[in-house]
Design an enzyme around this catalytic site. Structure first.
Site, PDB file in Angstrom:
ATOM      1  N   ASP A 146     -10.529   0.617   5.562  1.00  0.00           N
ATOM      2  CA  ASP A 146      -9.113   0.621   5.938  1.00  0.00           C
ATOM      3  C   ASP A 146      -8.753   1.900   6.681  1.00  0.00           C
ATOM      4  O   ASP A 146      -7.941   1.895   7.610  1.00  0.00           O
ATOM      5  CB  ASP A 146      -8.254   0.472   4.679  1.00  0.00           C
ATOM      6  CG  ASP A 146      -6.952  -0.272   4.945  1.00  0.00           C
ATOM      7  OD1 ASP A 146      -6.692  -0.627   6.108  1.00  0.00           O
ATOM      8  OD2 ASP A 146      -6.192  -0.497   3.985  1.00  0.00           O
ATOM      9  N   LYS A 202      -4.953   6.347   2.719  1.00  0.00           N
ATOM     10  CA  LYS A 202      -5.448   6.290   4.106  1.00  0.00           C
ATOM     11  C   LYS A 202      -4.301   6.354   5.101  1.00  0.00           C
ATOM     12  O   LYS A 202      -4.484   6.802   6.244  1.00  0.00           O
ATOM     13  CB  LYS A 202      -6.318   5.050   4.318  1.00  0.00           C
ATOM     14  CG  LYS A 202      -5.659   3.717   3.977  1.00  0.00           C
ATOM     15  CD  LYS A 202      -4.870   3.096   5.089  1.00  0.00           C
ATOM     16  CE  LYS A 202      -4.173   1.836   4.623  1.00  0.00           C
ATOM     17  NZ  LYS A 202      -3.296   1.249   5.641  1.00  0.00           N
ATOM     18  N   GLU A 249       4.670   3.536   5.918  1.00  0.00           N
ATOM     19  CA  GLU A 249       4.454   3.822   4.499  1.00  0.00           C
ATOM     20  C   GLU A 249       3.914   5.226   4.255  1.00  0.00           C
ATOM     21  O   GLU A 249       4.163   5.836   3.220  1.00  0.00           O
ATOM     22  CB  GLU A 249       3.492   2.794   3.890  1.00  0.00           C
ATOM     23  CG  GLU A 249       4.061   1.391   3.763  1.00  0.00           C
ATOM     24  CD  GLU A 249       5.015   1.231   2.588  1.00  0.00           C
ATOM     25  OE1 GLU A 249       5.467   2.253   2.033  1.00  0.00           O
ATOM     26  OE2 GLU A 249       5.327   0.079   2.240  1.00  0.00           O
ATOM     27  N   LYS A 259       0.836  -1.201   0.000  1.00  0.00           N
ATOM     28  CA  LYS A 259       0.000   0.000   0.000  1.00  0.00           C
ATOM     29  C   LYS A 259       0.869   1.249   0.000  1.00  0.00           C
ATOM     30  O   LYS A 259       1.528   1.545   0.993  1.00  0.00           O
ATOM     31  CB  LYS A 259      -0.927   0.002   1.219  1.00  0.00           C
ATOM     32  CG  LYS A 259      -1.880  -1.193   1.267  1.00  0.00           C
ATOM     33  CD  LYS A 259      -2.679  -1.220   2.555  1.00  0.00           C
ATOM     34  CE  LYS A 259      -3.615  -2.422   2.605  1.00  0.00           C
ATOM     35  NZ  LYS A 259      -4.387  -2.473   3.867  1.00  0.00           N
ATOM     36  N   GLY A 277      -7.713  -3.669   2.133  1.00  0.00           N
ATOM     37  CA  GLY A 277      -8.823  -3.565   3.064  1.00  0.00           C
ATOM     38  C   GLY A 277      -8.350  -3.598   4.504  1.00  0.00           C
ATOM     39  O   GLY A 277      -7.157  -3.747   4.784  1.00  0.00           O
ATOM     40  N   ARG A 302       0.909   1.594  12.588  1.00  0.00           N
ATOM     41  CA  ARG A 302       2.186   2.311  12.612  1.00  0.00           C
ATOM     42  C   ARG A 302       2.010   3.763  12.183  1.00  0.00           C
ATOM     43  O   ARG A 302       2.668   4.663  12.709  1.00  0.00           O
ATOM     44  CB  ARG A 302       3.194   1.613  11.708  1.00  0.00           C
ATOM     45  CG  ARG A 302       3.764   0.337  12.288  1.00  0.00           C
ATOM     46  CD  ARG A 302       4.557  -0.443  11.277  1.00  0.00           C
ATOM     47  NE  ARG A 302       3.697  -1.173  10.348  1.00  0.00           N
ATOM     48  CZ  ARG A 302       4.139  -1.899   9.339  1.00  0.00           C
ATOM     49  NH1 ARG A 302       5.432  -1.975   9.107  1.00  0.00           N
ATOM     50  NH2 ARG A 302       3.309  -2.548   8.562  1.00  0.00           N
ATOM     51  N   ASN A 303       1.141   3.996  11.202  1.00  0.00           N
ATOM     52  CA  ASN A 303       0.947   5.359  10.709  1.00  0.00           C
ATOM     53  C   ASN A 303       0.278   6.240  11.759  1.00  0.00           C
ATOM     54  O   ASN A 303       0.697   7.373  11.985  1.00  0.00           O
ATOM     55  CB  ASN A 303       0.124   5.327   9.420  1.00  0.00           C
ATOM     56  CG  ASN A 303       0.893   4.687   8.280  1.00  0.00           C
ATOM     57  OD1 ASN A 303       1.763   5.294   7.677  1.00  0.00           O
ATOM     58  ND2 ASN A 303       0.588   3.429   7.982  1.00  0.00           N
ATOM     59  N   ALA A 339      -2.403  -7.515  10.642  1.00  0.00           N
ATOM     60  CA  ALA A 339      -1.716  -8.789  10.457  1.00  0.00           C
ATOM     61  C   ALA A 339      -1.983  -9.781  11.582  1.00  0.00           C
ATOM     62  O   ALA A 339      -2.303 -10.948  11.337  1.00  0.00           O
ATOM     63  CB  ALA A 339      -0.213  -8.537  10.320  1.00  0.00           C
ATOM     64  N   SER A 361      -7.234  -4.962   7.575  1.00  0.00           N
ATOM     65  CA  SER A 361      -6.746  -6.316   7.912  1.00  0.00           C
ATOM     66  C   SER A 361      -5.428  -6.259   8.670  1.00  0.00           C
ATOM     67  O   SER A 361      -4.364  -6.424   8.082  1.00  0.00           O
ATOM     68  CB  SER A 361      -6.573  -7.143   6.633  1.00  0.00           C
ATOM     69  OG  SER A 361      -5.832  -6.417   5.658  1.00  0.00           O
TER      70      SER A 361
END
EC number: 1.1.1.94
Length: 324
Positions: free
Chosen positions: A235, A182, A272, A99, A127, A246-247, A131, A129
């Site tokens: 998402d 997102k 990311e 992503k 979507g 993390r974001n 981990a 999800s």
């Protein structure tokens, strides 16, 4: 039973490998980290304690991709250009689970891959999800975007299960951009929460951020409705509101006074949204898109004071709510 080659032994790669393993598919994971590869070949999930593999193996030899038709790519987006040029993609089903937007050339993964091998069949798996939840078999719903419906239905059947519901969508651009953009909005939400601005502000940023995502998507031919589905709103809500993100965590640390470098060091994993924000800023300026939240995140990443930039997140310039 399907045979699937997987690039990227990070959390996302091992997560989907776990799910595919439960469904009885044979999976080969590729990674350059020999310790991770060794663990997987011993049947050990390298990130989630207590999970064992049955039909999953790993390799450091990228050439083994030639034996597989289905390739799932879960590499960090900025790494993909370096890896993907080393493999033969002819005749493959390329399923992107990454992503982001490639910072160097502002391209989506589909654009990059199609330039290398125009005749391959491209898909996007995206979507809400996380981990760890997927690895544990907790209920999840995602979307598979496609350009070839017949192959997509085969992949849907291979992936879908009672606790892992896979929907189809033919809007590849929209699904790709939803998954990428997102992350930028999640940074903004985390920043707001880190600064203690409350639930009203959080809700406003998520809602207006979704509007910005849809505006960007429309500029590139995506359907607006896609951004209100799993790969967009779904998402975004997950990534913006959970501290597993993390974001969001990165943004929260910035809001608490950490520098960009300190926050990235503290997380010690790929965020990311940082590189995506840089690429996105170039896009919204080039295309003249009104996106104050995305622009604000970029300015903060580049060193501006969050307290001075934040008020511009929700600055409406006396606009109509749904004005483009």
């Amino acid at each position: 039973m399907h045979e699937i080659f997987y690039t990227g032994c990070g959390k996302v790669g091992n997560t989907l490998a776990t799910h595919l393993d439960r469904k009885g598919h044979e999976v080969l994971l590729y990674d350059i980290n020999e310790e991770v590869v060794k663990k997987i070949n011993e049947g050990i999930h390298p990130y989630v304690e207590g999970i064992r593999f049955k039909n999953v193996k790993a390799t450091t030899d990228l050439n083994q991709i030639n034996e597989f038709k289905n390739l799932i790519c879960a590499l960090p987006v900025q790494v993909i250009p370096k890896v993907i040029t080393k493999v033969n993609l002819k005749g493959k089903n390329f399923i992107s689970a990454s992503k982001g937007i490639i910072h160097e050339n502002l391209k989506r993964i589909s654009q990059l891959v199609k330039e290398i091998e125009p005749k391959l069949k491209f898909f996007v798996l995206s979507g809400p999800s996380f981990a760890e939840e997927v690895s544990k078999g907790l209920p999840t719903a995602i979307v598979l975007a496609y350009e070839d419906k017949e192959e997509a239905m085969k992949l849907q059947d291979a992936l879908d299960s009672e606790n892992f519901n896979v929907y189809l969508n033919d809007d590849i651009t929209g699904v790709e951009l939803g998954g990428a953009l997102k992350n930028v909005i999640a940074i903004a939400v985390g920043l707001s929460d880190g600064m203690g601005y409350g639930y009203n502000a959080r809700s406003a940023i998520i809602t207006r951020g979704l509007h910005e995502m849809a505006n960007v998507g429309e500029k590139f031919g995506a359907r607006r409705e896609t951004f209100f589905g799993l790969s967009g709103a779904g998402d975004l809500i997950l990534t913006s509101t959970s501290d597993l993100s993390r974001n969001r965590t990165f943004g929260k640390l910035l809001g608490q006074g950490y520098s960009v470098e300190e926050a990235l060091k503290k997380i010690n994993q790929t965020v990311e949204g940082v590189k995506t924000a840089e690429a996105l800023y170039e896009i919204i300026k080039r295309e003249n898109i009104f996106a104050p939240i995305c622009e604000g995140v970029y300015r903060i990443i580049k060193g501006e004071d969050p307290k001075k930039v934040y008020p511009h997140f929700l600055s409406n310039h006396l606009r109509e709510e749904f004005q483009r």
